[in-house]
Write a protein that holds these residues in place. Sequence first.
Motif, PDB file in Angstrom:
ATOM      1  N   ALA A  65       0.807  -1.228   0.000  1.00  0.00           N
ATOM      2  CA  ALA A  65       0.000   0.000   0.000  1.00  0.00           C
ATOM      3  C   ALA A  65       0.840   1.280   0.000  1.00  0.00           C
ATOM      4  CB  ALA A  65      -0.968   0.000   1.196  1.00  0.00           C
ATOM      5  N   GLU A  66       2.033   1.215  -0.577  1.00  0.00           N
ATOM      6  CA  GLU A  66       2.836   2.429  -0.799  1.00  0.00           C
ATOM      7  C   GLU A  66       2.459   2.980  -2.169  1.00  0.00           C
ATOM      8  OE1 GLU A  66       4.760   4.022   1.135  1.00  0.00           O
ATOM      9  OE2 GLU A  66       5.377   2.661   2.742  1.00  0.00           O
ATOM     10  N   PHE A  67       1.245   3.510  -2.240  1.00  0.00           N
ATOM     11  CA  PHE A  67       0.667   3.837  -3.541  1.00  0.00           C
ATOM     12  C   PHE A  67       1.339   5.034  -4.210  1.00  0.00           C
ATOM     13  CE2 PHE A  67      -3.220   1.897  -1.411  1.00  0.00           C
ATOM     14  CZ  PHE A  67      -2.952   0.638  -1.930  1.00  0.00           C
ATOM     15  N   ASP A  68       1.727   6.046  -3.431  1.00  0.00           N
ATOM     16  CA  ASP A  68       2.403   7.195  -4.033  1.00  0.00           C
ATOM     17  C   ASP A  68       3.751   6.775  -4.620  1.00  0.00           C
ATOM     18  OD1 ASP A  68       0.353   8.954  -3.452  1.00  0.00           O
ATOM     19  OD2 ASP A  68       1.191   9.539  -1.513  1.00  0.00           O
ATOM     20  N   LEU A  69       4.473   5.929  -3.882  1.00  0.00           N
ATOM     21  CA  LEU A  69       5.737   5.408  -4.390  1.00  0.00           C
ATOM     22  C   LEU A  69       5.505   4.606  -5.667  1.00  0.00           C
ATOM     23  CD1 LEU A  69       8.765   4.744  -4.153  1.00  0.00           C
ATOM     24  CD2 LEU A  69       8.136   2.828  -2.648  1.00  0.00           C
ATOM     25  N   ALA A  70       4.476   3.769  -5.661  1.00  0.00           N
ATOM     26  CA  ALA A  70       4.171   2.963  -6.848  1.00  0.00           C
ATOM     27  C   ALA A  70       3.882   3.852  -8.047  1.00  0.00           C
ATOM     28  CB  ALA A  70       2.975   2.053  -6.566  1.00  0.00           C
ATOM     29  N   GLN A  71       3.134   4.944  -7.834  1.00  0.00           N
ATOM     30  CA  GLN A  71       2.822   5.823  -8.960  1.00  0.00           C
ATOM     31  C   GLN A  71       4.078   6.509  -9.493  1.00  0.00           C
ATOM     32  OE1 GLN A  71       0.218   9.122  -8.125  1.00  0.00           O
ATOM     33  NE2 GLN A  71       0.062   9.713 -10.287  1.00  0.00           N
ATOM     34  N   ARG A  72       4.938   6.987  -8.589  1.00  0.00           N
ATOM     35  CA  ARG A  72       6.169   7.665  -9.042  1.00  0.00           C
ATOM     36  C   ARG A  72       7.050   6.701  -9.835  1.00  0.00           C
ATOM     37  NH1 ARG A  72       6.191   9.574  -3.693  1.00  0.00           N
ATOM     38  NH2 ARG A  72       7.931   8.176  -3.157  1.00  0.00           N
ATOM     39  N   GLU A  73       7.246   5.512  -9.302  1.00  0.00           N
ATOM     40  CA  GLU A  73       8.075   4.530  -9.999  1.00  0.00           C
ATOM     41  C   GLU A  73       7.396   4.039 -11.278  1.00  0.00           C
ATOM     42  OE1 GLU A  73      11.168   3.540  -9.383  1.00  0.00           O
ATOM     43  OE2 GLU A  73      11.326   4.907  -7.662  1.00  0.00           O
ATOM     44  N   GLY A  74       6.067   3.990 -11.259  1.00  0.00           N
ATOM     45  CA  GLY A  74       5.325   3.585 -12.449  1.00  0.00           C
ATOM     46  C   GLY A  74       5.510   4.557 -13.593  1.00  0.00           C
ATOM     47  N   GLU A  75       5.556   5.842 -13.269  1.00  0.00           N
ATOM     48  CA  GLU A  75       5.787   6.849 -14.309  1.00  0.00           C
ATOM     49  C   GLU A  75       7.171   6.674 -14.926  1.00  0.00           C
ATOM     50  OE1 GLU A  75       5.124  10.466 -12.207  1.00  0.00           O
ATOM     51  OE2 GLU A  75       2.937  10.360 -12.363  1.00  0.00           O
ATOM     52  N   LEU A  76       8.177   6.414 -14.076  1.00  0.00           N
ATOM     53  CA  LEU A  76       9.537   6.178 -14.582  1.00  0.00           C
ATOM     54  C   LEU A  76       9.599   4.903 -15.418  1.00  0.00           C
ATOM     55  CD1 LEU A  76      11.557   7.096 -11.353  1.00  0.00           C
ATOM     56  CD2 LEU A  76      11.397   8.447 -13.461  1.00  0.00           C
ATOM     57  N   LEU A  77       8.845   3.888 -14.984  1.00  0.00           N
ATOM     58  CA  LEU A  77       8.812   2.628 -15.725  1.00  0.00           C
ATOM     59  C   LEU A  77       8.227   2.831 -17.114  1.00  0.00           C
ATOM     60  CD1 LEU A  77       9.156  -0.484 -15.697  1.00  0.00           C
ATOM     61  CD2 LEU A  77       6.838  -0.621 -14.748  1.00  0.00           C
ATOM     62  N   LYS A  78       7.123   3.555 -17.195  1.00  0.00           N
ATOM     63  CA  LYS A  78       6.494   3.812 -18.493  1.00  0.00           C
ATOM     64  C   LYS A  78       7.433   4.599 -19.414  1.00  0.00           C
ATOM     65  CE  LYS A  78       2.242   5.686 -20.552  1.00  0.00           C
ATOM     66  NZ  LYS A  78       2.773   6.682 -21.493  1.00  0.00           N
ATOM     67  N   ALA A  79       8.143   5.566 -18.826  1.00  0.00           N
ATOM     68  CA  ALA A  79       9.061   6.380 -19.636  1.00  0.00           C
ATOM     69  C   ALA A  79      10.234   5.549 -20.153  1.00  0.00           C
ATOM     70  CB  ALA A  79       9.571   7.556 -18.813  1.00  0.00           C
ATOM     71  N   SER A  80      10.670   4.563 -19.349  1.00  0.00           N
ATOM     72  CA  SER A  80      11.837   3.771 -19.744  1.00  0.00           C
ATOM     73  C   SER A  80      11.481   2.598 -20.652  1.00  0.00           C
ATOM     74  CB  SER A  80      12.561   3.247 -18.499  1.00  0.00           C
ATOM     75  OG  SER A  80      11.718   2.368 -17.765  1.00  0.00           O
ATOM     76  N   ALA A  81      10.190   2.228 -20.692  1.00  0.00           N
ATOM     77  CA  ALA A  81       9.784   1.100 -21.542  1.00  0.00           C
ATOM     78  C   ALA A  81       8.458   1.426 -22.223  1.00  0.00           C
ATOM     79  CB  ALA A  81       9.663  -0.177 -20.704  1.00  0.00           C
ATOM     80  N   PRO A  82       8.448   2.455 -23.082  1.00  0.00           N
ATOM     81  CA  PRO A  82       7.181   2.915 -23.669  1.00  0.00           C
ATOM     82  C   PRO A  82       6.516   1.906 -24.600  1.00  0.00           C
ATOM     83  CG  PRO A  82       9.047   4.001 -24.715  1.00  0.00           C
ATOM     84  CD  PRO A  82       9.597   3.242 -23.556  1.00  0.00           C
ATOM     85  N   GLY A  83       7.258   0.916 -25.067  1.00  0.00           N
ATOM     86  CA  GLY A  83       6.666  -0.067 -25.973  1.00  0.00           C
ATOM     87  C   GLY A  83       6.365  -1.394 -25.319  1.00  0.00           C
ATOM     88  N   ASP A  84       6.480  -1.469 -23.996  1.00  0.00           N
ATOM     89  CA  ASP A  84       6.289  -2.720 -23.254  1.00  0.00           C
ATOM     90  C   ASP A  84       4.887  -2.715 -22.645  1.00  0.00           C
ATOM     91  OD1 ASP A  84       6.227  -4.752 -21.331  1.00  0.00           O
ATOM     92  OD2 ASP A  84       8.351  -4.580 -20.896  1.00  0.00           O
ATOM     93  N   SER A  85       3.991  -3.573 -23.145  1.00  0.00           N
ATOM     94  CA  SER A  85       2.607  -3.564 -22.679  1.00  0.00           C
ATOM     95  C   SER A  85       2.498  -3.942 -21.203  1.00  0.00           C
ATOM     96  CB  SER A  85       1.749  -4.512 -23.520  1.00  0.00           C
ATOM     97  OG  SER A  85       2.205  -5.857 -23.403  1.00  0.00           O
TER      98      SER A  85
END
Length: 386
Positions: A65-85
């Motif tokens: 339930a570290e949701f803010d952390l998950a969102q921040r890291e999720g944004e970085l993940l999307k930026a680093s792998a924009p073609g990975d579904s």
Amino acid sequence: MAVTLVIRAADASDAELQFQLGNLLSDETRFREALDAFDKAIQTDDHALQVRARAGKVKTALRIAEFDLAQREGELLKASAPGDSDAISLYADSLWSVGLFDEADEVYREALAMNKESSRARFGLARSLATRSKLDEALTEAQAAAAMAPRDGEIHAEIGAIYQRMHRFDEAANAYNNFINLLPNKDRSDKAAWTRSQVKFLKAFEGRNPVEIDEDDLQKTHTMPFRLVDDKIVVQAKVNGGRNQDFILDTGSEETVISRDTAQRASISPITYTLSAGVGEVGLRGLQLSRINRLDLGDLQVRNLPVLIKNPALRGIPKREGESFSPLAFGMSMLIDYQHRSLTMGRHLPEPEADNLRLPLRIHRLAMVRGMLNSTRPTYFVVDTG
């Protein structure tokens, strides 16, 4: 002799070991330690490994339930792998966790456009459809996701939740059991305990039709008068054929709720126990789960209705805890006419006048509408009449 200490970023082999350690710790439900391991693995220059480690960090943050952390890291993940579904779907999961349901919907669909076989994107779509009460479509998507990823326990849990809202308790119990069987042996989390309790509760309805309402009653609306008491809507109802008593209309509760005294008078025994989150000093409290054989609200009768019993009762409050219900638990909509003090319930209500304000509604355990905080932060607000 002088000694020079040089600290370098972790090489690929060290990062791979940290990544594997993170997975092992996560399997052992040692999630805080897993976060540290994934964080160390992210420091590598190996881009592919960095993406996998960050995905592990997002998943772990969601688990605790570290949701803010998950969102921040999720944004970085999307930026680093924009073609990975899979990475895109995981970012959508993080958006969902912080209540950005509409934004998550768009990202899930983006992931599906990349890969129609993405089980997590299908899972996300199923969850979204369920919040908009499109339960048949949600079930189809969730079952398709489960067929693609049969060992993804979260998908089975969602199938259980959808079946439960459809009042198909036998199938809900089977789906929840699938979720339990996929948990690590050492999982002692609240969700695991809640699910085991839920299976026991659902199985107690075996041989009965849960939330049973006569077909004639389902096809018409039911109107009854109400009183306003301390700004709460109060109607009369009978439990198991007993006397009329006050029930508060409370859409801030998932289930019908009765006091310990009412349960004793109506011979309602607990089936199992659960936890409920409160507001203020109460916090988490224990409640009993059981079944009302018959609830009469005006000319509407509901049989085999799940109920929460407020036992143990709270101490130190100015008055006894009362009874409450929500038509949403019956699968019904409602219309509250404050001017004429009348409550109308039904599967299908008359269309409102064109000039009335209408807001889209989601039901994610509770009914919610979207609003904005300080004109900048979109968020969902619970529609709570109680």
